[in-house]
Write an enzyme that holds these catalytic residues in place. Structure first.
Site, PDB file in Angstrom:
ATOM      1  N   ARG A   1      36.790  49.714  65.127  1.00 44.88           N
ATOM      2  CA  ARG A   1      37.952  49.034  65.702  1.00 44.88           C
ATOM      3  C   ARG A   1      39.252  49.385  64.985  1.00 44.88           C
ATOM      4  O   ARG A   1      40.278  49.613  65.620  1.00 44.88           O
ATOM      5  CB  ARG A   1      37.725  47.515  65.659  1.00 44.88           C
ATOM      6  CG  ARG A   1      36.678  47.072  66.657  1.00 44.88           C
ATOM      7  CD  ARG A   1      36.118  45.706  66.308  1.00 44.88           C
ATOM      8  NE  ARG A   1      35.219  45.820  65.162  1.00 44.88           N
ATOM      9  CZ  ARG A   1      34.173  45.037  64.958  1.00 44.88           C
ATOM     10  NH1 ARG A   1      33.895  44.068  65.792  1.00 44.88           N
ATOM     11  NH2 ARG A   1      33.394  45.193  63.907  1.00 44.88           N
ATOM     12  N   ILE A   2      39.196  49.469  63.648  1.00 44.27           N
ATOM     13  CA  ILE A   2      40.431  49.758  62.906  1.00 44.27           C
ATOM     14  C   ILE A   2      40.827  51.225  63.119  1.00 44.27           C
ATOM     15  O   ILE A   2      42.009  51.535  63.330  1.00 44.27           O
ATOM     16  CB  ILE A   2      40.244  49.426  61.410  1.00 44.27           C
ATOM     17  CG1 ILE A   2      39.987  47.929  61.243  1.00 44.27           C
ATOM     18  CG2 ILE A   2      41.481  49.857  60.597  1.00 44.27           C
ATOM     19  CD1 ILE A   2      39.510  47.514  59.849  1.00 44.27           C
TER      20      ILE A   2
ATOM     21  N   ILE B   1      41.760  53.662  53.398  1.00 40.52           N
ATOM     22  CA  ILE B   1      41.839  52.189  53.464  1.00 40.52           C
ATOM     23  C   ILE B   1      40.440  51.606  53.669  1.00 40.52           C
ATOM     24  O   ILE B   1      40.310  50.437  54.033  1.00 40.52           O
ATOM     25  CB  ILE B   1      42.777  51.702  54.590  1.00 40.52           C
ATOM     26  CG1 ILE B   1      42.337  52.242  55.963  1.00 40.52           C
ATOM     27  CG2 ILE B   1      44.221  52.046  54.293  1.00 40.52           C
ATOM     28  CD1 ILE B   1      42.916  51.472  57.132  1.00 40.52           C
ATOM     29  N   ALA B   2      39.403  52.441  53.459  1.00 39.47           N
ATOM     30  CA  ALA B   2      38.045  51.991  53.783  1.00 39.47           C
ATOM     31  C   ALA B   2      37.422  51.260  52.597  1.00 39.47           C
ATOM     32  O   ALA B   2      37.469  50.029  52.519  1.00 39.47           O
ATOM     33  CB  ALA B   2      37.219  53.180  54.217  1.00 39.47           C
ATOM     34  N   ARG B   3      36.855  51.991  51.685  1.00 40.45           N
ATOM     35  CA  ARG B   3      36.246  51.419  50.494  1.00 40.45           C
ATOM     36  C   ARG B   3      36.289  52.469  49.390  1.00 40.45           C
ATOM     37  O   ARG B   3      36.181  53.667  49.648  1.00 40.45           O
ATOM     38  CB  ARG B   3      34.764  51.075  50.732  1.00 40.45           C
ATOM     39  CG  ARG B   3      34.517  49.748  51.391  1.00 40.45           C
ATOM     40  CD  ARG B   3      34.821  48.569  50.453  1.00 40.45           C
ATOM     41  NE  ARG B   3      34.569  47.293  51.089  1.00 40.45           N
ATOM     42  CZ  ARG B   3      35.450  46.594  51.822  1.00 40.45           C
ATOM     43  NH1 ARG B   3      36.663  47.061  52.030  1.00 40.45           N
ATOM     44  NH2 ARG B   3      35.123  45.428  52.335  1.00 40.45           N
TER      45      ARG B   3
ATOM     46  N   GLU C   1      37.100  49.497  41.577  1.00 41.59           N
ATOM     47  CA  GLU C   1      38.298  48.652  41.532  1.00 41.59           C
ATOM     48  C   GLU C   1      37.954  47.252  41.007  1.00 41.59           C
ATOM     49  O   GLU C   1      36.827  46.795  41.210  1.00 41.59           O
ATOM     50  CB  GLU C   1      38.944  48.566  42.925  1.00 41.59           C
ATOM     51  CG  GLU C   1      38.094  47.906  43.990  1.00 41.59           C
ATOM     52  CD  GLU C   1      38.736  47.975  45.385  1.00 41.59           C
ATOM     53  OE1 GLU C   1      39.135  49.076  45.821  1.00 41.59           O
ATOM     54  OE2 GLU C   1      38.825  46.894  46.001  1.00 41.59           O
TER      55      GLU C   1
ATOM     56  N   HIS D   1      44.305  47.210  47.294  1.00 43.40           N
ATOM     57  CA  HIS D   1      43.381  46.677  48.323  1.00 43.40           C
ATOM     58  C   HIS D   1      44.051  45.545  49.114  1.00 43.40           C
ATOM     59  O   HIS D   1      43.561  44.405  49.116  1.00 43.40           O
ATOM     60  CB  HIS D   1      42.066  46.216  47.684  1.00 43.40           C
ATOM     61  CG  HIS D   1      40.926  46.170  48.664  1.00 43.40           C
ATOM     62  ND1 HIS D   1      39.624  46.410  48.314  1.00 43.40           N
ATOM     63  CD2 HIS D   1      40.902  45.896  50.002  1.00 43.40           C
ATOM     64  CE1 HIS D   1      38.849  46.283  49.385  1.00 43.40           C
ATOM     65  NE2 HIS D   1      39.603  45.971  50.422  1.00 43.40           N
TER      66      HIS D   1
HETATM   67  C1  DGY Z   1      37.732  43.853  54.419  1.00 36.75           C
HETATM   68  O1  DGY Z   1      37.863  42.842  55.116  1.00 36.75           O
HETATM   69  O2  DGY Z   1      36.671  44.457  54.343  1.00 36.75           O
HETATM   70  C2  DGY Z   1      38.921  44.291  53.672  1.00 36.75           C
HETATM   71  O3  DGY Z   1      38.681  45.421  52.926  1.00 36.75           O
HETATM   72  C3  DGY Z   1      39.422  43.170  52.795  1.00 36.75           C
HETATM   73  O4  DGY Z   1      38.524  42.958  51.764  1.00 36.75           O
END
Ligand code: DGY
Length: 332
Positions: free
Chosen positions: A161-162, A242-244, A273, A291
């Site tokens: 979705r993102i 922006i994932a992990r 992190e 984050h």
């Molecule tokens: C998530 O919702 O997974 C974002 O990374 C915030 O932690």
């Protein structure tokens, strides 16, 4: 700790919005952490003794050991869409329900991913540091030249979705060519809505001017971007994560940034992190944020509310709104 109350007992493992906490306190016996201390695994296990449920953020690990040590625990409600902090197979095997917080953060997180990509391509952090350091003495024709967003090729790895939200922004808002790679291809209607074309991973890496990572973290996605993948990218390309943390090999990335193998990176997430690889702190061509992709007040409130609603629904009906696992037998 024993209690005569017949209310379910809940642990809220980090500070949350007081109004959401109040809703939980109206129904459950709640131990909260409004001091926002970061607990060790041992502390978390100790505080979960005798608890029926827990509201976690993405930072608290729910491991097989913890589940074994907390036999009363029935539900873990994550205030995050990602749930790589949960050992889902162990939860399912133990009859523990897991929930996450999808959908409510999609557009906010896509906004941030796009903003971080733009800041990276247009060298906003690097040039701001230069200005703040008093180094701006004159105009020059090539001062902080970056690369264009409009008309460029946007590559997306992980088209949930993102990822789709970022694709729509690029295609409809900035006239970008959008290519993506994902475990499974989107159906034709979704591809058309995003203006996105499916490619294999090597093509994605080779053709993207701006590559954005939005895939979930798992053992399979660990170091999806390492030295070999970075070597396939254009020297003018940017990488935004922006994932992990752990999806990118941060040491290899720092090396690629320093050696000019890629132009720049924007990172909101890091391996280990809140520790950040020391080499990333010293390369100039990287934008670093802590984050915060989902961090608007409206969205964080909605995430907390969804986690709370999952707990409220579970203890009222046995059902949840956004499960991450399907249980055969449920812990009693
Ligand atoms: C998530 O919702 O997974 C974002 O990374 C915030 O932690």
């Amino acid at each position: 700790m024993t209690s005569s109350s017949s209310k379910p007992r809940i642990l809220v493992s980090r500070a949350i919005f007081p109004e959401v906490l109040a809703q939980l306190e109206a129904v459950f016996e709640v131990e909260h952490n409004q001091a926002d201390d970061v607990w060790s695994a041992q502390d978390l296990t100790a505080r979960l003794q005798g608890k029926d449920g827990v509201l976690t953020t993405g930072g608290e690990r729910i491991s097989a050991e913890l589940l074994q040590a907390c036999p009363q625990l029935k539900i873990c409600a994550n205030m995050a869409v990602g749930f790589n902090n949960f050992d889902v197979p162990a939860m399912t095997a133990s009859g523990v329900q897991g929930t996450n917080a999808p959908d409510v953060l999609t557009e906010t997180t896509a906004d941030f991913g796009f903003a971080l990509m733009m800041a990276t391509a247009r060298r906003m952090a690097e040039s701001e540091h230069f200005l703040r350091a008093g180094l701006w003495k004159r105009w020059s024709y090539d001062m902080f030249c970056g690369s264009d967003i409009h008309g460029a090729t946007l590559g997306i790895l992980g088209m949930g979705r993102i990822g789709q939200g970022i694709a729509r922004r690029g295609f409809h808002g900035f006239g970008m060519k959008v290519i993506y790679h994902n475990r499974s291809r989107l159906d034709a209607g979704l591809e058309a809505a995003c203006g996105a074309q499916y490619v294999d991973k090597a093509t994605l890496l080779a053709q993207a001017d701006h590559l954005v990572l939005v895939l979930p973290y798992s053992a399979e996605s660990h170091h999806s971007i390492g030295a070999a993948e970075l070597a396939l990218m254009k020297p003018t390309a940017t990488l935004t994560n922006i994932a992990r943390g752990g999806i990118v090999d941060d040491a290899a990335l720092a090396h690629a940034l320093r050696s000019g193998q890629i132009a720049a990176a924007g990172l909101d997430v890091f391996e280990g992190e809140p520790q950040v690889h020391p080499d990333l702190l010293t390369v100039p061509n990287v934008v670093l944020t802590p984050h915060i992709a989902s961090a608007t007040l409206n969205t964080r409130r909605a995430m907390a509310q969804l986690a709370a609603d999952n707990l409220l629904r579970f203890f009222a009906t046995g059902e949840v709104l956004t499960p991450v696992n399907t249980l055969g037998t449920v812990r009693r």
